[in-house]
Structures are given as C-alpha cells and as structure tokens.
Design an enzyme around this catalytic site. Structure first.
Site, short mmCIF file in Angstrom:
data_model
loop_
_atom_site.label_atom_id
_atom_site.label_comp_id
_atom_site.label_asym_id
_atom_site.label_seq_id
_atom_site.Cartn_x
_atom_site.Cartn_y
_atom_site.Cartn_z
N HIS A 133 0.83 -1.22 0.00
CA HIS A 133 0.00 0.00 0.00
C HIS A 133 0.86 1.26 0.00
O HIS A 133 2.06 1.24 0.34
CB HIS A 133 -0.92 0.01 1.23
CG HIS A 133 -0.15 0.00 2.52
ND1 HIS A 133 0.43 1.12 3.07
CD2 HIS A 133 0.15 -1.03 3.37
CE1 HIS A 133 1.05 0.81 4.19
NE2 HIS A 133 0.90 -0.49 4.40
N GLU A 174 -2.20 -7.13 7.73
CA GLU A 174 -0.86 -7.05 8.31
C GLU A 174 -0.82 -7.76 9.66
O GLU A 174 -1.86 -8.03 10.28
CB GLU A 174 -0.43 -5.58 8.46
CG GLU A 174 0.95 -5.34 9.04
CD GLU A 174 2.09 -5.99 8.24
OE1 GLU A 174 2.19 -7.24 8.28
OE2 GLU A 174 2.87 -5.25 7.61
#
Length: 408
Positions: free
Chosen positions: A212, A288
């Site tokens: 990202h 994550e």
C-alpha cells in the site's frame, strides 16, 4: 434445442491502446467450430474489447439459431460476473455494452462461466490476429486465421494441472521425486525440455504484490499492523496509488484485484481498480501482522520499553509481540492459506494483491523456500511492486522485488 458454446476475448495493447476482439461459436455436442468473428476496434480498453467480443459471439450464435441454448465461456472475471448479475456495473463505458449484450438473446437462453486464460486460446488468438491486422491498417480476414489450428494443437499438447501450487521447497521436492521415479531411458528423438522442466505446465498464476501507499506512520517507520489505528493514505500515499495505477494500466496485464481489509490497502486497491475497470475483492488473510502493544511505536521505542520481548521476537518466528500480537509463524499460516485460496480461484491469471510488508515478504519467502529470518533481509518500499509466478507442478518463481520505478 441446439446447444452452443461461445468463447470470447478482447485485448488492448496499452489499456487503453490499439484493441481488438475475437469470438468463436462451437457446437457443444460435437466440438465443431461453427463461426468465428474478430475485429480491430481502434483505441480502447481491455474491458471494452472483451465486451465487444462477447457481443460479437452472441450475435453469431443468434444468426446460427436464435432459439439455441448458449453457454458463454470467458476469461474476463469482470464480464462474467457483471453479465451474471453478481457484480454491479459502475463504469460508464461498460453499461451500454452490457445492455447491448443482454438484449441479443433472452436471458434464460444464456449462461456464463469464467475459464482460465489457457482454456480460451481460440478467442485470444482471434483477438490478437485482429490487433495485428489493425497495426497494418487492415481488418481481420477469416481466410488467414490460424486460431482454431493453434488452439487444437495446444489443447492436445498441454497437460492438465496437477493441483494447486505451493511453496518452492515443496514443489522442488515433488519434482525431485518424479525424476527419481522416472526411467533413465531417453528416446532417441526426445523433444527438448521447456524451460527448466520436461513439460509445458501451462500459463502460471501470477501474483503482482503491491504494498500500500504511505500513511502518516510510514515515513516515521512506526509499527502499523492490524491491531492499531488503521490509518488512511496520506497525501503522498494517494499520489503513489495514482502513480501505480497509471503504470499498471499501461501494462494492461492485471485481470483481478484483491486487497487486505485495512483502509490503506483498500484505498490503494480502489485507485488501481477504478483505473482498470475492475472490482476489488477483500481477503482478510492479507491483513498485516498484529503488533500488539508495539502498534504505533518506532523500533527504538520498542527496544527501550520491551528489550527482552523484542530480542525474543527477532530470534524466533514463533514468538509474538508484547501484549498478545501475532507471531510470524501465525501470519505465515494464514497468508499461505490465503495464497492457496486465491490460486484455486484464479488459475493461470494475473492478480494484483494489495497488502502489507509482512504478507508480501512472506509470499516471497515461501516462493524462494527461504528461512524465516529472511523476512528481516528484504527491503520493501511503500507502493512498491513485486511478483511471484506459481506453476502447476508446485514450483514458484520470484519475478520482481521492490520495484519503485513507477514512483520516480
């Protein structure tokens, strides 16, 4: 009632760029090719070309028999899902094309199925023949087509996949076992090997791994996992997402987009998917690591407050961060399971996987058969691209790591 199979495809060399489509109508009982259609359509996107291929195929089927039962097979997940009514049609260029396709035959006579790209070679070849003709300032001519011949030859030569790909180490072990069991005798006129193997394994599934874009925590190098504040992209991160969207649109190879559920990934994925005219599928397994009590802290702050815990974490993948976070072993288990799910869902396709540092490094580590400590030996920048190809024999190949050329 006659039964037809319509296979259709479209392509764009630039997305948008010079584009063309191909479509074929096949007798579902005999397998005989009944009609072919292809056309160079000028500058357009992949999705526009795919829809035009579908329209041409449906019209050809209607001409043959307007009462036929039609089974449409395409490797465009977007077109199949939208025409099946499972995905909304948001892009303004797609809506009139979908409406036109829906009007050609009664809805009850048509059903849609997604197929891997390697099973759509006939239509793909027709589309490429159309684009090649357009490059020369001409239109496709049926008399010069080699699509059916090429599709039949590949169908006869390509073995069926032997199961979902896994780790590089596991695939290599299976390959060694197969070689050990094989007869040492080699035919005098044996065909040459393909690549490093002895058979054409077909088109691999490719994961283009996109970390990202930046958040406010990224330049400060703070732990930012799934147990923290879930920050959005910063202004810099949004510009990075736009840059990678532009680069991937120019390549024109992405066929599906999947994302971690965390906001920074969804915003990055949305920027790319909007440019490509694709939908985003969210996969929870791509989130994550949960860094527990370390969320929002810098490495130096963690070392100051939790020195022993940090040392133990760096020494073993089975140790979790302070306060009930996730160990790297736990993350590996869920990332590997998600990889297996995605490979089963997208065989032979190129999928953009928008996720975080740890999942990207984990997928790379597993592909290489590298030890857990390799996670600490990879650099992975915000909005960087990596790529792993997965083959039908279980092997994986790292093709790209930490590419940031699109950000320069």
């Amino acid at each position: 009632m006659p039964k037809f199979v319509v296979e259709a495809d479209g392509g764009s060399r630039g997305n948008p760029g010079p584009a063309g489509y191909g479509a074929v109508v096949i007798d579902a009982v005999t397998g005989e090719t009944l009609a072919e259609a292809a056309e160079y359509i000028g500058v357009a996107t992949n999705n526009v070309a795919e829809y035009k291929g579908l329209i041409a195929g449906l019209k050809a089927a209607r001409t043959l028999d307007p009462a036929a039962d039609v089974h449409v097979r395409m490797d465009s997940k977007l077109v199949v899902e939208q025409m099946s009514g499972r995905w909304k049609i948001k892009h303004p260029d797609m809506k009139p094309l979908a409406a036109e396709a829906a009007r050609i035959l009664p809805a009850g006579q048509v059903r849609y199925e997604w197929i891997p790209r390697e099973k759509n070679k006939h239509a793909d070849r027709l589309a490429n023949e159309a684009m090649d003709a357009g490059k020369k300032g001409k239109q496709w001519e049926p008399s010069r087509s080699t699509a059916e011949l090429g599709a039949r030859a590949r169908s006869a030569a390509t073995p069926a996949p032997q199961g979902p790909p896994g780790d590089a180490a596991a695939g290599a072990a299976r390959a060694r076992a197969a070689l050990a069991a094989a007869s040492p005798a080699v035919p005098e006129q044996a065909a040459p090997s393909v690549g490093w193997g002895s058979a054409d394994l077909g088109t691999p599934a490719t994961f283009v791994l996109l970390r990202h874009g930046e958040t406010v925590l990224t330049p400060e190098k703070r732990f930012s996992g799934s147990g923290g504040s879930d920050p959005a992209l910063s202004a810099v991160g949004r510009r990075q997402a736009d840059a990678v969207a532009t680069a991937l649109a120019a390549r024109g190879t992405i066929e599906a987009v999947v994302s971690s559920p965390l906001l920074r990934c969804r915003e990055t994925a949305d920027a790319v998917a909007t440019r490509l005219g694709l939908e985003v599928s969210v996969e929870d397994g791509l989130r994550e690591t949960d860094f527990g009590a370390w969320e929002g802290m810098t490495f130096a702050e963690v070392r100051e407050r939790y020195a022993d815990d940090l040392s133990a974490w760096l020494a073993s993948p089975d140790v979790a961060p302070t306060g009930g976070g996730e160990s790297f072993a736990s993350v590996t288990t869920r990332v590997a399971a998600t990889r297996t799910t995605l490979l089963a869902r997208h065989p032979g396709r190129t999928v953009l996987v928008v996720t975080h540092v740890t999942p990207v490094k984990t997928l790379v580590r597993l592909a290489l058969g590298a030890p857990p400590e390799s996670l600490f030996r990879m650099e992975l920048s915000a909005a960087s691209l990596s790529a792993v190809a997965y083959y039908a024999d279980g092997n994986a190949s790292l093709r790209l790591l930490n590419d940031t050329s699109h950000l320069r």
